[in-house]
Motif scaffolding. Structure first.
Motif, PDB file in Angstrom:
ATOM      1  N   VAL A 134       0.944  -1.237   0.168  1.00 52.04           N
ATOM      2  CA  VAL A 134       0.101   0.051   0.011  1.00 52.04           C
ATOM      3  C   VAL A 134       0.745   1.457   0.029  1.00 52.04           C
ATOM      4  O   VAL A 134       1.505   1.339   0.885  1.00 52.04           O
ATOM      5  N   GLY A 135       0.601   2.170  -1.012  1.00 56.30           N
ATOM      6  CA  GLY A 135       1.636   3.144  -1.135  1.00 56.30           C
ATOM      7  C   GLY A 135       0.823   4.495  -1.323  1.00 56.30           C
ATOM      8  O   GLY A 135      -0.263   4.576  -2.179  1.00 56.30           O
ATOM      9  N   TYR A 136       1.101   5.775  -0.734  1.00 54.13           N
ATOM     10  CA  TYR A 136       0.485   6.799  -0.940  1.00 54.13           C
ATOM     11  C   TYR A 136       1.217   7.886  -1.601  1.00 54.13           C
ATOM     12  O   TYR A 136       2.480   8.024  -1.068  1.00 54.13           O
ATOM     13  N   SER A 137       0.887   8.696  -2.506  1.00 52.41           N
ATOM     14  CA  SER A 137       1.539   9.773  -3.256  1.00 52.41           C
ATOM     15  C   SER A 137       2.826   9.079  -3.789  1.00 52.41           C
ATOM     16  O   SER A 137       2.729   7.799  -4.355  1.00 52.41           O
ATOM     17  N   GLU A 138       4.069   9.682  -3.689  1.00 46.96           N
ATOM     18  CA  GLU A 138       5.275   8.948  -4.361  1.00 46.96           C
ATOM     19  C   GLU A 138       5.610   7.500  -3.807  1.00 46.96           C
ATOM     20  O   GLU A 138       6.095   6.889  -4.391  1.00 46.96           O
ATOM     21  N   GLY A 139       4.927   7.228  -2.478  1.00 47.88           N
ATOM     22  CA  GLY A 139       5.136   5.843  -2.161  1.00 47.88           C
ATOM     23  C   GLY A 139       4.305   4.933  -3.052  1.00 47.88           C
ATOM     24  O   GLY A 139       4.815   3.663  -3.001  1.00 47.88           O
ATOM     25  N   GLY A 140       3.301   5.263  -3.562  1.00 44.28           N
ATOM     26  CA  GLY A 140       2.472   4.359  -4.413  1.00 44.28           C
ATOM     27  C   GLY A 140       3.509   4.094  -5.848  1.00 44.28           C
ATOM     28  O   GLY A 140       3.395   3.108  -6.320  1.00 44.28           O
ATOM     29  N   THR A 141       4.094   5.226  -6.161  1.00 49.65           N
ATOM     30  CA  THR A 141       5.096   4.900  -7.408  1.00 49.65           C
ATOM     31  C   THR A 141       6.077   4.059  -7.058  1.00 49.65           C
ATOM     32  O   THR A 141       6.371   3.097  -7.989  1.00 49.65           O
ATOM     33  N   MET A 142       6.889   4.259  -5.816  1.00 49.58           N
ATOM     34  CA  MET A 142       7.916   2.910  -5.448  1.00 49.58           C
ATOM     35  C   MET A 142       7.198   1.758  -5.261  1.00 49.58           C
ATOM     36  O   MET A 142       7.838   0.601  -5.793  1.00 49.58           O
ATOM     37  N   CYS A 143       5.956   1.652  -5.140  1.00 47.87           N
ATOM     38  CA  CYS A 143       5.312   0.144  -4.779  1.00 47.87           C
ATOM     39  C   CYS A 143       4.990  -0.417  -6.297  1.00 47.87           C
ATOM     40  O   CYS A 143       5.074  -1.649  -6.594  1.00 47.87           O
ATOM     41  N   ALA A 144       4.695   0.393  -6.960  1.00 47.86           N
ATOM     42  CA  ALA A 144       4.429  -0.050  -8.421  1.00 47.86           C
ATOM     43  C   ALA A 144       5.861  -0.653  -9.094  1.00 47.86           C
ATOM     44  O   ALA A 144       5.847  -1.641  -9.711  1.00 47.86           O
ATOM     45  N   LEU A 145       6.883  -0.024  -8.851  1.00 49.96           N
ATOM     46  CA  LEU A 145       8.123  -0.393  -9.353  1.00 49.96           C
ATOM     47  C   LEU A 145       8.516  -1.708  -8.367  1.00 49.96           C
ATOM     48  O   LEU A 145       8.995  -2.648  -9.133  1.00 49.96           O
ATOM     49  N   PHE A 146       8.077  -1.864  -7.377  1.00 51.80           N
ATOM     50  CA  PHE A 146       8.736  -3.083  -6.477  1.00 51.80           C
ATOM     51  C   PHE A 146       7.760  -4.248  -7.123  1.00 51.80           C
ATOM     52  O   PHE A 146       8.249  -5.420  -7.345  1.00 51.80           O
ATOM     53  N   ALA A 147       6.358  -3.745  -7.309  1.00 49.36           N
ATOM     54  CA  ALA A 147       5.374  -4.928  -7.811  1.00 49.36           C
ATOM     55  C   ALA A 147       6.008  -5.480  -9.133  1.00 49.36           C
ATOM     56  O   ALA A 147       5.852  -6.537  -9.597  1.00 49.36           O
ATOM     57  N   ALA A 148       6.438  -4.336  -9.904  1.00 43.60           N
ATOM     58  CA  ALA A 148       7.015  -4.804 -11.531  1.00 43.60           C
ATOM     59  C   ALA A 148       8.182  -5.732 -11.091  1.00 43.60           C
ATOM     60  O   ALA A 148       8.485  -6.577 -11.899  1.00 43.60           O
ATOM     61  N   THR A 149       9.089  -5.437 -10.370  1.00 42.59           N
ATOM     62  CA  THR A 149      10.668  -5.839 -10.222  1.00 42.59           C
ATOM     63  C   THR A 149      10.566  -7.183  -9.409  1.00 42.59           C
ATOM     64  O   THR A 149      11.104  -8.121  -9.755  1.00 42.59           O
ATOM     65  N   TYR A 150       9.549  -7.249  -8.367  1.00 43.20           N
ATOM     66  CA  TYR A 150       9.312  -8.449  -7.499  1.00 43.20           C
ATOM     67  C   TYR A 150       7.882  -8.909  -7.732  1.00 43.20           C
ATOM     68  O   TYR A 150       7.497  -9.171  -6.663  1.00 43.20           O
ATOM     69  N   PRO A 151       7.561  -9.483  -8.721  1.00 44.58           N
ATOM     70  CA  PRO A 151       5.968 -10.245  -8.788  1.00 44.58           C
ATOM     71  C   PRO A 151       6.114 -11.365  -8.018  1.00 44.58           C
ATOM     72  O   PRO A 151       4.818 -11.364  -7.496  1.00 44.58           O
ATOM     73  N   GLU A 152       7.085 -12.055  -7.774  1.00 43.72           N
ATOM     74  CA  GLU A 152       7.091 -13.374  -6.852  1.00 43.72           C
ATOM     75  C   GLU A 152       6.797 -12.745  -5.232  1.00 43.72           C
ATOM     76  O   GLU A 152       6.372 -13.582  -4.451  1.00 43.72           O
ATOM     77  N   ARG A 153       7.057 -11.432  -5.011  1.00 43.87           N
ATOM     78  CA  ARG A 153       6.945 -11.083  -3.686  1.00 43.87           C
ATOM     79  C   ARG A 153       5.558 -10.257  -3.548  1.00 43.87           C
ATOM     80  O   ARG A 153       5.569  -9.903  -2.496  1.00 43.87           O
ATOM     81  N   THR A 154       4.758 -10.058  -4.565  1.00 42.43           N
ATOM     82  CA  THR A 154       3.832  -9.050  -4.429  1.00 42.43           C
ATOM     83  C   THR A 154       2.554  -9.666  -4.626  1.00 42.43           C
ATOM     84  O   THR A 154       1.969 -10.487  -5.748  1.00 42.43           O
ATOM     85  N   ALA A 155       1.880  -9.853  -3.387  1.00 47.01           N
ATOM     86  CA  ALA A 155       0.410 -10.275  -3.916  1.00 47.01           C
ATOM     87  C   ALA A 155      -0.868  -9.402  -4.149  1.00 47.01           C
ATOM     88  O   ALA A 155      -1.680  -9.882  -5.054  1.00 47.01           O
ATOM     89  N   GLY A 156      -0.703  -8.155  -3.972  1.00 46.90           N
ATOM     90  CA  GLY A 156      -1.444  -7.028  -4.517  1.00 46.90           C
ATOM     91  C   GLY A 156      -0.731  -5.747  -4.191  1.00 46.90           C
ATOM     92  O   GLY A 156       0.107  -5.674  -3.745  1.00 46.90           O
ATOM     93  N   LEU A 157      -1.496  -4.912  -5.190  1.00 45.37           N
ATOM     94  CA  LEU A 157      -0.933  -3.375  -5.056  1.00 45.37           C
ATOM     95  C   LEU A 157      -2.034  -2.616  -4.725  1.00 45.37           C
ATOM     96  O   LEU A 157      -3.058  -2.574  -5.427  1.00 45.37           O
ATOM     97  N   VAL A 158      -1.921  -1.676  -3.816  1.00 39.81           N
ATOM     98  CA  VAL A 158      -2.844  -0.496  -3.607  1.00 39.81           C
ATOM     99  C   VAL A 158      -2.186   0.843  -3.569  1.00 39.81           C
ATOM    100  O   VAL A 158      -1.138   0.989  -2.811  1.00 39.81           O
ATOM    101  N   MET A 159      -2.557   1.479  -4.302  1.00 36.43           N
ATOM    102  CA  MET A 159      -2.148   3.008  -4.657  1.00 36.43           C
ATOM    103  C   MET A 159      -2.894   4.324  -4.389  1.00 36.43           C
ATOM    104  O   MET A 159      -4.071   4.082  -5.016  1.00 36.43           O
ATOM    105  N   ILE A 160      -2.753   5.195  -3.627  1.00 38.66           N
ATOM    106  CA  ILE A 160      -3.554   6.124  -3.187  1.00 38.66           C
ATOM    107  C   ILE A 160      -3.061   7.393  -3.491  1.00 38.66           C
ATOM    108  O   ILE A 160      -1.927   7.694  -3.048  1.00 38.66           O
TER     109      ILE A 160
END
Length: 362
Positions: free
Chosen positions: A19-45
């Motif tokens: 779960v990432g808010y503002s620029e934290g959501g941008t980082m979470c999106a990059l994490f989800a793309a880079t580590y798909p095996e570690r990402t169950a879901g992605l929430v951006m606010i």
């Protein structure tokens, strides 16, 4: 991203919903793309893919207005800066205004705030949105005055399996008017999405490091006899920078990294290692999606990296725009080149040469 992974490893969490808010959501999106095996879901606010306005991204701060943003932070940090846009529902509440000012002071010093703002200017993860495979929820306040709701819709439209939810308030801060709705939406999201199969594709930064042709390696050096030493030196640098060795054939070494900054530093170290051996090398880098196979990785990103390496001059490390955009805040410096690289949906990306010392461990 390394911090998120370190926390997950420490607590024994194999896969998490981020779960990432503002620029934290941008980082979470990059994490989800880079580590798909570690990402169950992605929430951006209230988040965004790119910070600055451009002809193909009609939102964000314009370049000519950015100095004023910096000057406002320099002049007003310590007070309730930005409260009228970030929290219009409580902008005239004296108690909240004092809390917000204290929150900012405890979050960052004036110098750190300025450095953070400079880093945000370079954020651009548009190239990776289509590679995110995790179920995604994008939440955005309809009247957000800091990051327009259209920017949230932009991200949701480009991420497969994404759902966009418009929140009713004007507040950018997620813990104010919309907090109950946000919590309800997140709870519903994590309770209903289906577990993902093991990913067969992931986002990587590919390094192609080439020895230059023998004719350009002067001084009587026998490049053929030196090649094995070059391969070994390159392997050691790839290990040191926590990369994945892919292949070493003839004058070319291939490697993949989950962090673009480490990939750049490794490529610079490989070029330096070749120089210490008395020969010249060059490198090209590109970040893109690759397919996971038992014998390694395949995908257009490898071919784009080869094209980038082909235009590099002796002793140079050249990167695509995608790589440059993903290392905002790393301290690396770049010089724009005239050449462009095509392929992998890049549409003729401009290329950049590393101009700052880039071999420090990342």
């Amino acid at each position: 991203m390394s911090d998120v992974r370190a926390v997950m490893d420490t607590v024994g969490c194999e896969r998490a919903t981020l779960v990432g808010y503002s620029e934290g959501g941008t980082m979470c999106a990059l994490f989800a793309a880079t580590y798909p095996e570690r990402t169950a879901g992605l929430v951006m606010i209230g988040t965004y893919a790119r910070a600055m306005w451009s002809a193909d991204h009609p939102w964000g701060c314009r370049a000519e207005d950015f100095p004023q943003v910096v000057e406002t932070i320099r002049r007003e940090w310590g007070g309730p800066i930005g409260i009228d846009r970030r929290a219009p529902s409580l902008a005239h509440d004296a108690t909240f205004s004092a809390w917000w000012a204290r929150f900012l002071r405890m979050s960052a010093s004036p110098t750190a705030a300025l450095a953070f703002t400079e880093m945000m200017r370079d954020i651009d993860v548009r190239h990776v949105l289509a590679t995110i495979g995790a179920p995604t929820l994008v939440l955005h306040a309809v009247g957000d005055q800091v990051i327009e709701a259209a920017r949230g819709r932009y991200m949701a439209a480009r991420i497969p399996n994404a759902r966009f939810v418009e929140l009713p308030s004007d507040d950018h801060l997620p813990w104010l008017s919309d907090s109950d709705i946000i919590l309800d939406e997140i709870e519903r999201f994590v309770a209903t999405f289906e577990p993902l199969p093991e990913p067969d594709r992931l986002l990587v930064t590919v390094v192609v490091a080439d020895l230059v042709p023998s004719a350009r390696n002067g001084g009587g050096v026998d490049v053929e006899r030196t090649r094995d030493r070059y391969h070994e030196a390159a392997r050691l640098e790839i290990i040191r920078f926590r990369g994945r060795f892919l292949d070493a054939a003839g004058p070319t070494v291939l490697a993949a990294f989950d962090g673009p900054a480490r990939a750049i530093r490794c490529a610079s170290a490989i070029v330096d290692s070749a120089r210490r051996l008395g020969i010249a090398a060059k490198a090209g880098l590109h970040t893109g999606e690759c397919e996971i196979r038992p014998d390694g990785l395949t995908g257009a990103a490898l071919e784009v990296a080869r094209r980038v390496a082909a235009v590099a001059k002796d002793g140079e490390v050249v990167v695509s725009t995608t790589v440059k955009d993903l290392v905002a805040g790393s301290g690396l410096e770049f010089l724009a080149r005239g050449e462009k690289a095509d392929g992998d949906g890049t549409r003729g990306q401009p290329l950049f040469t590393i101009v700052s010392p880039a071999t420090a461990r990342g």
